[in-house]
Write a protein that holds these residues in place. Structure first.
Motif, PDB file in Angstrom:
ATOM      1  N   UNK A   1       0.808  -1.452   0.135  1.00  0.00           N
ATOM      2  CA  UNK A   1       0.454  -0.031   0.073  1.00  0.00           C
ATOM      3  C   UNK A   1       1.143   1.465  -0.039  1.00  0.00           C
ATOM      4  N   UNK A   2       1.803   1.231   0.339  1.00  0.00           N
ATOM      5  CA  UNK A   2       2.562   2.338   0.748  1.00  0.00           C
ATOM      6  C   UNK A   2       3.443   2.273  -0.571  1.00  0.00           C
ATOM      7  N   UNK A   3       3.789   2.011  -1.370  1.00  0.00           N
ATOM      8  CA  UNK A   3       4.800   1.594  -2.111  1.00  0.00           C
ATOM      9  C   UNK A   3       3.728   2.118  -3.265  1.00  0.00           C
TER      10      UNK A   3
ATOM     11  N   UNK B   1       2.521  13.996   1.904  1.00  0.00           N
ATOM     12  CA  UNK B   1       0.740  14.209   1.571  1.00  0.00           C
ATOM     13  C   UNK B   1       0.707  12.592   1.528  1.00  0.00           C
ATOM     14  N   UNK B   2       1.180  12.133   0.854  1.00  0.00           N
ATOM     15  CA  UNK B   2       0.990  10.762  -0.059  1.00  0.00           C
ATOM     16  C   UNK B   2       1.359   9.626   0.514  1.00  0.00           C
ATOM     17  N   UNK B   3       2.612   9.593   1.893  1.00  0.00           N
ATOM     18  CA  UNK B   3       2.019   8.781   2.679  1.00  0.00           C
ATOM     19  C   UNK B   3       2.072   8.806   3.809  1.00  0.00           C
ATOM     20  N   UNK B   4       1.003  10.508   4.307  1.00  0.00           N
ATOM     21  CA  UNK B   4      -0.151  10.138   5.447  1.00  0.00           C
ATOM     22  C   UNK B   4      -0.901   9.686   4.508  1.00  0.00           C
ATOM     23  N   UNK B   5      -1.626   9.671   3.389  1.00  0.00           N
ATOM     24  CA  UNK B   5      -2.802   9.425   2.916  1.00  0.00           C
ATOM     25  C   UNK B   5      -2.429   7.534   2.687  1.00  0.00           C
ATOM     26  N   UNK B   6      -1.435   7.083   3.169  1.00  0.00           N
ATOM     27  CA  UNK B   6      -1.422   5.406   3.013  1.00  0.00           C
ATOM     28  C   UNK B   6      -1.060   4.927   4.217  1.00  0.00           C
TER      29      UNK B   6
ATOM     30  N   UNK C   1      -7.741   9.151  -3.693  1.00  0.00           N
ATOM     31  CA  UNK C   1      -8.674   8.151  -3.830  1.00  0.00           C
ATOM     32  C   UNK C   1      -8.526   6.355  -5.292  1.00  0.00           C
ATOM     33  N   UNK C   2      -7.671   7.104  -5.693  1.00  0.00           N
ATOM     34  CA  UNK C   2      -7.015   5.819  -7.311  1.00  0.00           C
ATOM     35  C   UNK C   2      -6.116   4.886  -6.480  1.00  0.00           C
ATOM     36  N   UNK C   3      -5.269   5.204  -5.633  1.00  0.00           N
ATOM     37  CA  UNK C   3      -4.566   4.514  -4.793  1.00  0.00           C
ATOM     38  C   UNK C   3      -5.374   3.620  -3.984  1.00  0.00           C
ATOM     39  N   UNK C   4      -6.409   4.421  -3.968  1.00  0.00           N
ATOM     40  CA  UNK C   4      -6.885   3.513  -2.502  1.00  0.00           C
ATOM     41  C   UNK C   4      -7.233   2.676  -3.122  1.00  0.00           C
ATOM     42  N   UNK C   5      -7.846   2.769  -3.791  1.00  0.00           N
ATOM     43  CA  UNK C   5      -8.594   1.188  -5.085  1.00  0.00           C
ATOM     44  C   UNK C   5      -7.636   0.377  -5.575  1.00  0.00           C
TER      45      UNK C   5
END
Length: 134
Positions: free
Chosen positions: A3-5, A55-60, A116-120
């Motif tokens: 997920x983090x990657x 911010x991306x890693x925080x969202x991850x 949203x896209x990365x979460x999906x």
């Protein structure tokens, strides 16, 4: 770890695409200005990773916490978190007074769409969901 990657590799460039190649072009079109689309803007990629990686890693991390709790609206909540956390790189500009007006609210899309896209993409899927049945 996967997920983090995914968030680290996909979210910053996707945020760049949303900001520069979608939102900026729409704003230029609405203002009657010429388009500023240029493939040479890809040279900004190292700076984009410097600005967007935290911010991306925080969202991850937020998405990972929701995934461990099996929250049903995980993608929507991660998008909302990405919307909020995307204002972090702009904090100094807002503090100085450069950012004002209702259009500032659109800047959150720079983080909401990639989150949203990365979460999906990071969702755990079963094999039948990935392979069509004959």
């Amino acid at each position: 770890m996967k997920r983090f990657l995914i968030f680290a590799a996909v979210a910053p460039p996707l945020g760049f695409i949303v900001a520069f190649w979608v939102m900026l072009q729409i704003a230029n079109w609405l203002a009657g200005s010429p388009t500023t689309f240029d493939v040479a803007q890809i040279m900004m990629l190292p700076t984009i990773y410097l600005v967007g990686l935290i911010p991306a890693l925080s969202a991850a991390w937020f998405d990972h916490a929701l995934a461990r709790r099996n929250v049903s609206y995980r993608i929507a909540l991660t998008a909302l978190f990405g919307y909020t956390i995307s204002y972090l790189p702009f904090a100094a500009a807002f503090w100085i007074g450069f950012g004002h007006g209702p259009y500032v609210l659109l800047l959150g899309l720079i983080g909401a769409v990639p989150s949203a896209l990365c979460s999906w993409l990071a969702a755990e899927r079963q094999a039948p969901d990935l392979v069509p049945s004959p």
